[in-house]
Design an enzyme around this catalytic site. Sequence first.
Site, PDB file in Angstrom:
ATOM      1  CB  SER A 148      -7.830   0.704   6.463  1.00 20.18           C
ATOM      2  OG  SER A 148      -8.517   1.934   6.537  1.00 20.18           O
ATOM      3  CB  SER A 157      -7.660   3.492   3.452  1.00 19.77           C
ATOM      4  OG  SER A 157      -6.797   2.927   4.420  1.00 19.77           O
ATOM      5  CE  LYS A 176      -3.804   1.845   2.886  1.00 18.05           C
ATOM      6  NZ  LYS A 176      -4.544   1.579   4.146  1.00 18.05           N
TER       7      LYS A 176
END
Length: 470
Positions: A179, A155, A80
């Site tokens: 997330s 996220s 990420k």
Amino acid sequence: MSEIWQMSATEIAQRIARRELSSAEVVNAHLARIDAVNPALNAITNILADEARAEAGQADRRLAAGEKVGPLHGVPFTVKENIDMAGLPTTWGVPALAQAVVPMDAPVVERMRAAGAIPIGRTNLPDMALRVHTVSSLHGLTRNPWHPERTAGGSSGGEASALASGMSPIGLGNDIGGSLRNPANACGIASIRPSAGRVPDAGFVPTQEHLLAVQLMNVQGPMARRIADVRLGLRVLMGAHPRDPWSIDAPFEGPPLARPLRVTVLAEPPGGSTHPAVATTVRRAAQALADAGYVVEEASPPRYEDAISCWARLIMGDFASVLEPLSQMMGADALAFLNVANQAVPPLAGAAAFSNLMVERDGVARAWSTFMAERPLLLSPTWTQLPFAHGFDSATPEGTAATMEMMRPVVPANLMGLPSACVPAGRDEATGLPIGVLVMGPRLREDLCLEAAEAIEARLGLKTPIDPVR
């Protein structure tokens, strides 16, 4: 035989170790898969093709030389874009940080490399990771492989979309409000939010020093398609690290508990509505656990809605000090979601209110700890509604409120630092969207959460990766 990109991280590692596959073959297969499906999904924002091929060649030479190798030797992974990688920007999805190049890897990347894994790409996230829908003002919208018009979650949405579609077998995300689990639910993959301190959390961007809410509630963790890979990833990542003063060393397996284990089932959590397909899926997962020998009973942990309220006041109250600089970096839609969510939470009126909030948190955690001493696992939805259409979360105040209500089952684990695993348990017949469930447990008992999640997976798991639905 399965295509290489369809294999689990564990199977790939085993085949490389047995020299049935080379790391070069594996990396090239995943790069080809990225070329084939990423244009439709926009999950991977930076493809590290040259670097990955060079590291794969080195990995194959090390194996041929008889060197001792790690448990993920030669296996590609994705990261990420708010997790530091040396020499690359940690963008947090915003143009203002597009050139924020960092000098060293985050501890989780460092440990994946030490285990032999090879970074193959960086994945998308919403602006500053403060939204449960992955659209970035720097990189654009990430699509859900199961349904192009529904959210991939957030996220860590780019990570989940990449895993679900076969671009990566295992990856890294983080979680302060679901997330790791929100996108796993939306994209039909598995993940775990580890206990507070289990996995080190450190980075340079936007700052090395963390807000109190981040210190207490944010974690780094693994994402994959299978629980076995999540377990393997967690074992690689866990343990104290000098860059995170709050990280700890603790054994992966806790002391044995009396069997059969009791599981509390919360199919329709208090604090809002639950879609019938979601509640049905949770009850099917409960039956799967019963079939596996668990004792299941429908009930609610004490102070459930207090836990949700306390999480919201802690994160919003603490982030109030940085909302102005954040707002200058975030896009309009992301900022609209954040502002409406913030306005729905009563502000903390000074130091006494903040102190009282922490007292309340302590009371909620004690009530849950006492409850879980007799019933160590909690099974619930991940989201109480199906993944929403793009932009629903920010288009109107009502959409923002509905989104916050929908994600309420994920946040008690953040508030109290508890482990919480997400595992796919079915699909909605009308939309084809996956539905994941959560298995929460006592602090540092990830082993119990993953064991139960694996029992659900064995009976209800989805066949992934998939070709993106067009």
